[in-house]
Design an enzyme around this catalytic site. Structure first.
Site, short mmCIF file in Angstrom:
data_model
loop_
_atom_site.label_atom_id
_atom_site.label_comp_id
_atom_site.label_asym_id
_atom_site.label_seq_id
_atom_site.Cartn_x
_atom_site.Cartn_y
_atom_site.Cartn_z
N THR A 153 -0.43 10.41 92.88
CA THR A 153 -0.84 9.05 92.55
C THR A 153 0.27 8.39 91.73
O THR A 153 1.01 9.06 91.02
CB THR A 153 -2.16 9.04 91.77
OG1 THR A 153 -2.00 9.72 90.51
CG2 THR A 153 -3.28 9.69 92.57
N GLY A 154 0.36 7.07 91.85
CA GLY A 154 1.49 6.39 91.23
C GLY A 154 2.79 6.86 91.84
O GLY A 154 3.82 6.93 91.16
N GLY A 155 2.75 7.15 93.14
CA GLY A 155 3.89 7.81 93.78
C GLY A 155 4.94 6.89 94.35
O GLY A 155 5.91 7.36 94.94
N GLY A 202 9.20 5.22 89.92
CA GLY A 202 9.38 5.98 88.70
C GLY A 202 9.25 7.48 88.87
O GLY A 202 9.78 8.08 89.81
N ILE A 203 8.53 8.10 87.94
CA ILE A 203 8.35 9.55 87.95
C ILE A 203 7.65 10.00 89.24
O ILE A 203 8.01 11.01 89.83
CB ILE A 203 7.54 9.98 86.72
CG1 ILE A 203 8.38 9.80 85.45
CG2 ILE A 203 7.07 11.43 86.84
CD1 ILE A 203 7.59 9.95 84.16
N SER A 252 1.78 12.48 77.87
CA SER A 252 2.92 11.78 77.29
C SER A 252 3.17 12.30 75.88
O SER A 252 2.23 12.74 75.20
CB SER A 252 2.65 10.27 77.20
OG SER A 252 3.66 9.61 76.46
N TYR A 284 -2.65 3.42 74.52
CA TYR A 284 -1.94 4.27 75.48
C TYR A 284 -1.87 5.70 74.97
O TYR A 284 -2.20 6.65 75.70
CB TYR A 284 -0.53 3.72 75.69
CG TYR A 284 0.33 4.55 76.62
CD1 TYR A 284 0.20 4.44 78.00
CD2 TYR A 284 1.29 5.41 76.12
CE1 TYR A 284 0.99 5.20 78.85
CE2 TYR A 284 2.10 6.17 76.96
CZ TYR A 284 1.94 6.05 78.33
OH TYR A 284 2.73 6.80 79.16
#
Length: 249
Positions: free
Chosen positions: A12-14, A17-18, A137, A150
């Protein structure tokens, strides 16, 4: 022979960025890679001719209906998930007294709620020996001004990793987390940090990080690859800090 030959991986969030760095590395190591993201433009770019990704699926992880659709599509096309990198996350940086309810909900819904339901929905597709990796994080352990919500959501994801470890280990599924430090991605601009704050971030990295540099997305991707691989088959419940040593001082 790749480290992930024959594996089905969902990230996910692929699309940036990371997540994108990890998707590229996974593909190079033999995985069938499905990327999920809510940035439709970035998703389209990922699937240009010559792409090594198997699929790119629109998914806003803050919406459970989108995660249901992601699960159904992955199940129909691939039948299982061997590696799940629950990487998607975002923020609305601001000082405590300036944080609105909408900004709070935005960050919590994506990072905390979204991560929880990503695992809940996709874990039933995961066979024994598979691997879940969550993205926490350094902010969950060493907060800085402007990132209270966050940091709290990332600390909550650390707690989720422990709970998932307990519940999923009975099914032979490993759960670990990777905790990035200062990382050079466009997310900083995407969430609204000014160029001045980004420069301050870079300078802080040079003075506060023992390795004296800001990290790059591939630094995190390499750690995620290890946790996803059979080389980490006896590792579960770990939060691996990839931060140049910052959390240790």
């Amino acid at each position: 022979m790749g480290m992930l030959d024959g594996k089905i991986a969902v990230i996910t969030g692929g699309a940036a960025g990371i997540g994108l760095a990890t998707a590229k590395l996974f593909a190079s190591e033999g995985a069938t890679v499905v990327i999920a993201d809510y940035d439709q433009t970035a998703l389209a770019t990922c699937m240009t001719p010559g792409s090594r990704f198997a699929d790119a699926i629109y998914c806003d992880i803050s919406k459970v209906a989108d995660l249901d659709a992601l699960r159904d599509r992955v199940k129909a096309a691939y039948g299982r998930v061997d590696v799940l990198f629950a990487n998607a996350g975002s923020a609305k940086p601001n000082l405590i007294e300036k944080t609105s309810e909408a900004d709070f909900d935005f960050t919590a819904d994506i990072n905390f709620k979204g991560t929880f339901f990503t695992v809940q929905k996709l874990a039933p597709l995961m066979p024994p020996g598979s691997s879940v990796i969550l993205n926490t994080s350094i902010q969950g352990a060493k907060p800085v001004p402007g990132l209270a919500v966050y940091g709290a959501t990332k600390a909550a994801i650390r707690a989720l990793a422990k709970s998932f470890m307990i519940e999923l280990s009975d099914r032979g599924i490993r759960t670990n987390a990777v905790a990035p430090g200062f990382i050079n991605t466009d997310l900083r601009r995407h969430v609204g940090l000014s160029e001045e704050l980004i420069l301050a971030d870079d300078l802080r990295a040079q003075t506060q990080v023992p390795l004296k540099r800001i990290g790059e997305p591939h630094d995190i991707a390499q750690a995620v690859l290890f946790l996803a691989s059979d080389g980490a088959s006896y590792i579960t419940g770990v939060e691996l800090f990839v931060d140049g040593g910052t959390a240790q001082i």
